[in-house]
Design a protein around this motif. Sequence first.
Motif, mmCIF file in Angstrom:
data_model
loop_
_atom_site.group_PDB
_atom_site.id
_atom_site.type_symbol
_atom_site.label_atom_id
_atom_site.label_comp_id
_atom_site.label_asym_id
_atom_site.label_seq_id
_atom_site.Cartn_x
_atom_site.Cartn_y
_atom_site.Cartn_z
ATOM 1 N N GLY A 13 0.799 -1.223 0.000
ATOM 2 C CA GLY A 13 0.000 0.000 0.000
ATOM 3 C C GLY A 13 0.830 1.269 0.000
ATOM 4 O O GLY A 13 0.533 2.213 0.737
ATOM 5 N N SER A 14 1.846 1.320 -0.852
ATOM 6 C CA SER A 14 2.758 2.481 -0.817
ATOM 7 C C SER A 14 2.054 3.800 -1.124
ATOM 8 O O SER A 14 2.345 4.825 -0.516
ATOM 9 C CB SER A 14 3.924 2.251 -1.778
ATOM 10 O OG SER A 14 3.437 1.950 -3.066
ATOM 11 N N ARG A 15 1.082 3.772 -2.053
ATOM 12 C CA ARG A 15 0.409 5.025 -2.413
ATOM 13 C C ARG A 15 -0.507 5.541 -1.306
ATOM 14 O O ARG A 15 -0.911 6.693 -1.296
ATOM 15 C CB ARG A 15 -0.391 4.839 -3.709
ATOM 16 C CG ARG A 15 0.492 4.760 -4.945
ATOM 17 C CD ARG A 15 -0.274 4.315 -6.159
ATOM 18 N NE ARG A 15 -0.622 2.901 -6.094
ATOM 19 C CZ ARG A 15 -1.283 2.237 -7.051
ATOM 20 N NH1 ARG A 15 -1.689 2.897 -8.124
ATOM 21 N NH2 ARG A 15 -1.542 0.950 -6.924
ATOM 22 N N MET A 16 -0.827 4.685 -0.351
ATOM 23 C CA MET A 16 -1.687 5.065 0.768
ATOM 24 C C MET A 16 -0.914 5.824 1.838
ATOM 25 O O MET A 16 -1.489 6.569 2.631
ATOM 26 C CB MET A 16 -2.284 3.784 1.354
ATOM 27 C CG MET A 16 -3.536 3.991 2.145
ATOM 28 S SD MET A 16 -4.895 4.465 1.081
ATOM 29 C CE MET A 16 -6.020 4.995 2.352
ATOM 30 N N ARG A 17 0.405 5.597 1.870
ATOM 31 C CA ARG A 17 1.290 6.269 2.838
ATOM 32 C C ARG A 17 0.768 6.195 4.271
ATOM 33 O O ARG A 17 0.780 7.174 4.998
ATOM 34 C CB ARG A 17 1.495 7.737 2.434
ATOM 35 C CG ARG A 17 2.141 7.901 1.061
ATOM 36 C CD ARG A 17 2.500 9.363 0.786
ATOM 37 N NE ARG A 17 1.400 10.286 1.057
ATOM 38 C CZ ARG A 17 0.464 10.597 0.160
ATOM 39 N NH1 ARG A 17 0.503 10.097 -1.050
ATOM 40 N NH2 ARG A 17 -0.484 11.445 0.487
ATOM 41 N N LYS A 22 -2.661 -1.055 3.497
ATOM 42 C CA LYS A 22 -4.002 -0.457 3.518
ATOM 43 C C LYS A 22 -5.108 -1.436 3.867
ATOM 44 O O LYS A 22 -6.132 -1.047 4.428
ATOM 45 C CB LYS A 22 -4.283 0.202 2.161
ATOM 46 C CG LYS A 22 -4.198 -0.754 0.978
ATOM 47 C CD LYS A 22 -4.168 0.021 -0.332
ATOM 48 C CE LYS A 22 -4.062 -0.918 -1.513
ATOM 49 N NZ LYS A 22 -3.962 -0.186 -2.794
ATOM 50 N N THR A 188 -1.046 -6.621 -14.725
ATOM 51 C CA THR A 188 -1.541 -5.999 -13.496
ATOM 52 C C THR A 188 -2.924 -6.519 -13.119
ATOM 53 O O THR A 188 -3.430 -6.199 -12.056
ATOM 54 C CB THR A 188 -1.587 -4.463 -13.633
ATOM 55 O OG1 THR A 188 -2.330 -4.136 -14.812
ATOM 56 C CG2 THR A 188 -0.184 -3.894 -13.758
ATOM 57 N N THR A 214 -6.911 3.124 -2.989
ATOM 58 C CA THR A 214 -5.543 3.314 -3.464
ATOM 59 C C THR A 214 -4.862 4.469 -2.751
ATOM 60 O O THR A 214 -3.737 4.357 -2.285
ATOM 61 C CB THR A 214 -5.529 3.573 -4.985
ATOM 62 O OG1 THR A 214 -6.158 2.468 -5.648
ATOM 63 C CG2 THR A 214 -4.106 3.705 -5.520
ATOM 64 N N ARG A 215 -5.585 5.592 -2.651
ATOM 65 C CA ARG A 215 -5.021 6.785 -2.023
ATOM 66 C C ARG A 215 -5.883 7.181 -0.822
ATOM 67 O O ARG A 215 -7.034 6.747 -0.727
ATOM 68 C CB ARG A 215 -4.976 7.928 -3.035
ATOM 69 C CG ARG A 215 -4.032 7.622 -4.194
ATOM 70 C CD ARG A 215 -3.705 8.877 -4.979
ATOM 71 N NE ARG A 215 -2.516 8.654 -5.793
ATOM 72 C CZ ARG A 215 -2.528 8.029 -6.965
ATOM 73 N NH1 ARG A 215 -3.665 7.607 -7.456
ATOM 74 N NH2 ARG A 215 -1.413 7.853 -7.633
ATOM 75 N N ASP A 218 -9.563 7.986 -1.151
ATOM 76 C CA ASP A 218 -10.500 6.895 -1.445
ATOM 77 C C ASP A 218 -11.113 6.354 -0.156
ATOM 78 O O ASP A 218 -12.309 6.080 -0.071
ATOM 79 C CB ASP A 218 -9.790 5.746 -2.179
ATOM 80 C CG ASP A 218 -9.150 6.206 -3.470
ATOM 81 O OD1 ASP A 218 -9.709 7.108 -4.127
ATOM 82 O OD2 ASP A 218 -8.079 5.663 -3.811
#
Length: 230
Positions: A13-17, A22, A188, A214-215, A218
């Motif tokens: 979940g890198s884009r969730m930071r 996530k 993907t 994703t982010r 969301d």
Amino acid sequence: PPFWVVIPAAGIGSRMRADRPKQYLQLAGRTILEHTLDCFLDHPRLKGLVLSLAADDPFWPALPCATDPRIQRVEGGAERADSVLAGLLRLVELGAQEGDWVLVHDAARPNLARSDLDRLLAELADDPVGGLLAVPARDTLKRIGADGRVAETVDRSLIWQAYTPQMFRFAALHRALADALVAGVAVTDEASALEWVGQAPRLVEGRADNLKITRPEDLEWLRQRWAHKH
Ligand code: CTP
Ligand code: MG
């Protein structure tokens, strides 16, 4: 039709930071992953469910469902496709047959409606290939140029977003994913692997609110929606 389920949940979940993957963030009092599992676990047609988790995942054992005998766990891999393939290998041990239907669904999509799931199953039941839930593009679409300016406007009616579940026959999916990985082709989603071997998966229109978390925004959006529902 009866079906197997594989849930890839080995991502970081890198884009969730966030401070954890996530799928372990809270939504309406439980983790995202628990809600996602609930979309399938009590379905009368479910033959078995495999969950791909990261090696040494410290969050899973803490969940109440960690000891649920209906959930088979496997160790995921570096890419989503590796995690799905690991799940398919476990299905062999569970007795999956060549022509059995397998549904692959992202752990990060906790808002799958039962009506969407049942429509996917019904519409593809007799399909030779299988397919996926997808959503027609809503916005006007632009292709961006290297200079950050619009290169062209793309015909929106030709573009759908690929969602999950994606539903394919066990042997065909297994072969396509394994071959794509060996060949080093970036896949993907499951449909990409089937496309790569020359098949044409069917698109079944689904609800846009089956979004992938994703982010951060969301999850905020879904929390607000569910605040009314739960
Ligand atoms: N996934 C997986 N194994 C991987 C990578 C992803 O099982 N090696 C899973 C994720 O846990 C998620 C789903 O595939 O449920 C969809 O992937 P994505 O949304 O990209 O999740 P992450 O890879 O975790 O997020 P990010 O790409 O932002 O790091
Ligand atoms: Mg990812």
